[in-house]
Design a protein around this motif. Structure first.
Motif, PDB file in Angstrom:
ATOM      1  N   PRO A 123      32.565  55.709 -73.999  1.00 21.35           N
ATOM      2  CA  PRO A 123      32.664  55.717 -72.536  1.00 21.35           C
ATOM      3  C   PRO A 123      33.734  54.763 -72.006  1.00 21.35           C
ATOM      4  O   PRO A 123      34.425  55.100 -71.044  1.00 21.35           O
ATOM      5  CB  PRO A 123      31.273  55.266 -72.077  1.00 21.35           C
ATOM      6  N   ASN A 124      33.866  53.603 -72.643  1.00 19.46           N
ATOM      7  CA  ASN A 124      34.880  52.661 -72.174  1.00 19.46           C
ATOM      8  C   ASN A 124      36.279  53.232 -72.335  1.00 19.46           C
ATOM      9  O   ASN A 124      37.133  53.055 -71.466  1.00 19.46           O
ATOM     10  CB  ASN A 124      34.769  51.336 -72.934  1.00 19.46           C
ATOM     11  N   ALA A 146      34.437  39.156 -69.403  1.00 19.48           N
ATOM     12  CA  ALA A 146      33.145  38.481 -69.267  1.00 19.48           C
ATOM     13  C   ALA A 146      32.501  38.360 -70.637  1.00 19.48           C
ATOM     14  O   ALA A 146      32.671  39.229 -71.481  1.00 19.48           O
ATOM     15  CB  ALA A 146      32.234  39.262 -68.333  1.00 19.48           C
TER      16      ALA A 146
ATOM     17  N   PRO B  46      31.512  37.923 -60.847  1.00 22.38           N
ATOM     18  CA  PRO B  46      32.518  38.428 -61.791  1.00 22.38           C
ATOM     19  C   PRO B  46      31.909  38.936 -63.099  1.00 22.38           C
ATOM     20  O   PRO B  46      32.221  40.038 -63.547  1.00 22.38           O
ATOM     21  CB  PRO B  46      33.413  37.208 -62.052  1.00 22.38           C
ATOM     22  N   SER B  47      31.016  38.121 -63.679  1.00 28.89           N
ATOM     23  CA  SER B  47      30.381  38.532 -64.930  1.00 28.89           C
ATOM     24  C   SER B  47      29.547  39.787 -64.737  1.00 28.89           C
ATOM     25  O   SER B  47      29.607  40.719 -65.536  1.00 28.89           O
ATOM     26  CB  SER B  47      29.498  37.422 -65.476  1.00 28.89           C
ATOM     27  N   LEU B  48      28.756  39.781 -63.657  1.00 30.22           N
ATOM     28  CA  LEU B  48      27.846  40.914 -63.436  1.00 30.22           C
ATOM     29  C   LEU B  48      28.616  42.210 -63.256  1.00 30.22           C
ATOM     30  O   LEU B  48      28.248  43.247 -63.825  1.00 30.22           O
ATOM     31  CB  LEU B  48      26.971  40.653 -62.211  1.00 30.22           C
ATOM     32  N   LEU B  50      31.652  42.957 -64.294  1.00 32.64           N
ATOM     33  CA  LEU B  50      32.274  43.361 -65.562  1.00 32.64           C
ATOM     34  C   LEU B  50      31.242  43.938 -66.534  1.00 32.64           C
ATOM     35  O   LEU B  50      31.485  44.951 -67.182  1.00 32.64           O
ATOM     36  CB  LEU B  50      32.993  42.176 -66.195  1.00 32.64           C
ATOM     37  N   PHE B  51      30.084  43.284 -66.604  1.00 33.55           N
ATOM     38  CA  PHE B  51      29.038  43.817 -67.487  1.00 33.55           C
ATOM     39  C   PHE B  51      28.584  45.189 -67.023  1.00 33.55           C
ATOM     40  O   PHE B  51      28.349  46.086 -67.832  1.00 33.55           O
ATOM     41  CB  PHE B  51      27.835  42.873 -67.545  1.00 33.55           C
ATOM     42  N   VAL B  53      30.262  47.447 -65.384  1.00 24.37           N
ATOM     43  CA  VAL B  53      31.261  48.498 -65.623  1.00 24.37           C
ATOM     44  C   VAL B  53      31.473  48.759 -67.111  1.00 24.37           C
ATOM     45  O   VAL B  53      31.601  49.901 -67.536  1.00 24.37           O
ATOM     46  CB  VAL B  53      32.600  48.120 -64.951  1.00 24.37           C
ATOM     47  N   PHE B  54      31.492  47.682 -67.931  1.00 28.77           N
ATOM     48  CA  PHE B  54      31.886  47.861 -69.325  1.00 28.77           C
ATOM     49  C   PHE B  54      30.736  47.737 -70.327  1.00 28.77           C
ATOM     50  O   PHE B  54      30.959  47.823 -71.526  1.00 28.77           O
ATOM     51  CB  PHE B  54      32.989  46.870 -69.682  1.00 28.77           C
ATOM     52  N   MET B  55      29.507  47.519 -69.825  1.00 25.30           N
ATOM     53  CA  MET B  55      28.368  47.435 -70.740  1.00 25.30           C
ATOM     54  C   MET B  55      27.232  48.366 -70.329  1.00 25.30           C
ATOM     55  O   MET B  55      26.826  49.237 -71.091  1.00 25.30           O
ATOM     56  CB  MET B  55      27.821  45.998 -70.779  1.00 25.30           C
ATOM     57  N   PHE B  56      26.736  48.148 -69.102  1.00 28.92           N
ATOM     58  CA  PHE B  56      25.546  48.914 -68.699  1.00 28.92           C
ATOM     59  C   PHE B  56      25.884  50.364 -68.406  1.00 28.92           C
ATOM     60  O   PHE B  56      25.213  51.275 -68.891  1.00 28.92           O
ATOM     61  CB  PHE B  56      24.878  48.245 -67.498  1.00 28.92           C
ATOM     62  N   PRO B  58      28.469  52.137 -69.538  1.00 26.99           N
ATOM     63  CA  PRO B  58      28.761  52.849 -70.788  1.00 26.99           C
ATOM     64  C   PRO B  58      27.518  53.150 -71.624  1.00 26.99           C
ATOM     65  O   PRO B  58      27.441  54.185 -72.273  1.00 26.99           O
ATOM     66  CB  PRO B  58      29.674  51.884 -71.548  1.00 26.99           C
TER      67      PRO B  58
END
Lengths: 273, 321
Positions: A123-124, A146, B46-48, B50-51, B53-56, B58
């Motif tokens: 997905p990324n 982050a 900022p951390s939230l 980014l997480f 968009v690129f963690m949760f 995905p």
């Protein structure tokens, strides 16, 4: 007498182990200065019999290794700075502030540590491609700005700062922002240093993501560049190793100057975190 | 008297003052709390973001993709339910991949930790020159997988490589390190053990340094030799660290990619086709993002399960000071 014998034996054992472990690295630097004939000769030589410094200049001519190194330093540096900022801000909020949903958000941070980066890679990739970020510096860096690990490391450190300091600063009318910038950050230099070295190395050494999202030669990073060097049939091994030597040199320097820092921080992360 | 009157007269007023002050104070407290909340969220934002968009996102998207088929551009074509998963588990290649990954972990983790432990124990003395050895044993850690794999590829070279040359000096037949399905995984494991040694060594030796000296002193007083001391004192007190290194190493083994891509490309005959490599193949070489995501979900489940098993069962047996 027996003691003496024991320590001699220990030194012998350790020297053999060190020689075996260091061998691939030493060999890299030996190969890097061999002449092309010597590098591809049989039997291979343990020590270089020739000294070809021009290998290093030649490797710059074959592949844009200067661009590779520049790219890698740029994205590693950007990621490092970004991670230091985002992680220290978040860590401060967790360590020194009271707010609604603190526990919930904290457990969300824990959860991100459980998600392997590889699981989110498809997905990324699609996201970054849909933003037209392929082959760009922002595509290489933004997804890594982050860090949950770094946040934990710093939070742990911030929590150890004496409470009295905070109270005294508050009495003097010092708000959170001033306290964070002028007291917490300067006092946390060791922890910030650890995170800096750690995040820089991580990015410098990353492989899969740069492989996926860079296409053009001048956007490649050293790790990809160096393995591309090896696939070019025409290049000889001494040049491959000259390139590799150039690539591993910064990491070795970082180890020499940052070992203590790195060890302390990693141990803190491993043992207390 | 006048004073008393004054104070009494002031009494009602001062009470009013107090109550209004209190009101102001609770009001300002509320504002202050709101402000602290707002500031905290600003710090976390900022951390939230980014997480998210690129963690949760995905993660959710991976689950979504794993239930769909996609066209080669990555657009969703149709909902297929669990078809991707059934295809995976009925394909011998995927099961082979799981087998290879498990074998890889089995080859790399115990040896890697044991070696690092021995070296950490040997360098844990106050003899002269230990810092040089400490430097040498930590060194592989800073070398990247990418460049290490390139170096080792040449060491493994069938004719020019140093390994086969040394074997020939010992009158042993050359070994097809990377070209034979029987040897390839073993060779990649060897390189991986070397690469992980630095990290394992650093963590284990700083664990050893954390053990208080008086423990050793009293053991010495009781006449315990170095081996007994190590077995009875260092090892139990080191168990949390060993536990941590084990978890990290196993997860690392399940995530290895670069050395496989450079050394063998999953071959020969898929003998080194580990998890992440087959995800990469499926999604970015064959452009089947659906089945690729299904594999990623399986990888996530396996790593989650491993982590939980370790924390539930192994940690109970671990000795904390």
């Amino acid at each position: 007498m027996k003691r003496h014998l024991n320590s001699t034996l220990l030194y012998v054992l350790l020297t053999i182990a060190a020689a075996l472990i260091l061998y691939p690295v030493i060999y890299t630097f030996f190969m890097a200065v061999m002449s092309p004939e010597e590098a591809s000769a049989y039997p291979p030589s343990f020590l270089p019999h020739s000294f070809h410094m021009e290998n290093f200049t030649e490797v710059f001519e074959i592949v844009p290794i200067a661009a590779f190194i520049g790219n890698t330093f740029l994205i590693s540096g950007l990621t490092m700075i970004g991670q230091l900022i985002t992680a220290s801000l978040a860590a401060y909020a967790f360590a020194k502030m009271d707010f609604k949903g603190k526990n919930f958000i904290f457990s969300m941070f824990v959860a991100t540590m459980m998600i392997p980066w590889e699981v989110t890679i498809i997905p990324n990739y699609l996201t970054v491609r849909s933003w037209n970020w392929l082959d760009t510096y922002q595509g290489l860096t933004v997804p890594f700005l982050a860090t949950a690990f770094g946040t934990f490391l710093l939070r742990q450190f911030f929590l150890q700062l004496p409470k009295e300091l905070f109270e005294a600063a508050r009495m003097d009318g010092c708000g959170h922002i001033r306290y964070f910038v002028f007291h917490v950050l300067p006092l946390s230099r060791p922890a910030l240093g650890t995170l800096a070295v750690y995040s820089f190395l991580n990015m410098y050494n990353s492989y899969l993501w740069p492989l996926l999202i860079t296409n053009s030669e001048n956007m490649r990073t050293v790790q990809i560049g160096i393995s591309m060097l090896e696939f070019q049939e025409s290049t000889s091994w001494n040049l491959v190793f000259a390139g590799t030597a150039l690539v591993i040199l910064p990491s070795l320097l970082l180890l020499i100057f940052g070992l203590k820092q790195l060890v302390r921080g990693m141990a803190a992360g491993a043992l207390k975190g | 008297m006048g004073e008393l009157n004054k104070s009494m007269g002031l009494g009602t007023r001062s009470q009013q003052q107090i109550s209004s002050k209190a009101r102001i104070r609770t009001g300002s407290l509320k504002i202050q709390r709101l402000r602290e909340n707002a500031l905290a969220y600003t710090f976390l934002a900022p951390s939230l973001i980014l997480f998210a968009v690129f963690m949760f996102y995905p993660m959710i998207k991976s689950v979504y993709l794993s239930l769909h088929s996609t066209d080669p551009a990555g657009n969703v074509a149709a909902y297929v339910g669990l078809d991707n998963f059934t295809t995976l588990f009925s394909s011998g290649l995927f099961l082979q991949g799981i087998k290879v990954t498990l074998l890889f972990a089995l080859l790399t983790v115990p040896v890697g930790i044991l070696l690092a432990l021995v070296l950490a124990a040997l360098t844990h003395s106050k003899l002269r020159g230990m810092r040089i050895f400490q430097f040498a044993f930590s060194l592989p850690m800073v070398l990247s997988v990418g460049s290490s794999a390139v170096i080792w590829k040449f060491l493994f070279h069938p004719t020019l490589g140093m390994f086969n040359y040394v074997l020939s000096l010992l009158h042993i037949n050359p070994v097809p390190w990377l070209t034979s399905p029987d040897w390839a995984l073993f060779s990649v494991a060897m390189m991986t053990i070397w690469m992980n040694l630095g990290f394992n060594y650093i963590i284990l030796s700083s664990g050893l340094q954390g053990i208080p000296d008086d423990m050793y002193e009293s053991a010495k007083m009781d006449g315990a030799g170095p081996l007994v001391t190590f077995w009875r004192i260092s090892l139990p007190l080191l168990s949390p660290t060993i536990f941590f290194v084990t978890v990290v190493s196993i997860i690392g083994a399940f995530q290895s990619f670069a050395q496989i891509n450079i050394l063998t490309k999953g071959g020969p005959v898929n003998s080194t086709n580990v998890f992440v490599y087959s995800i990469y193949q499926e999604a970015f070489v064959n452009f089947r993002f659906g089945t690729g995501s299904a594999q990623a979900i399986v990888l996530f489940a396996v790593i989650l399960l491993l982590t939980m098993i370790q924390f539930k069962w192994v940690e109970r047996k671990v000795h904390y000071q």
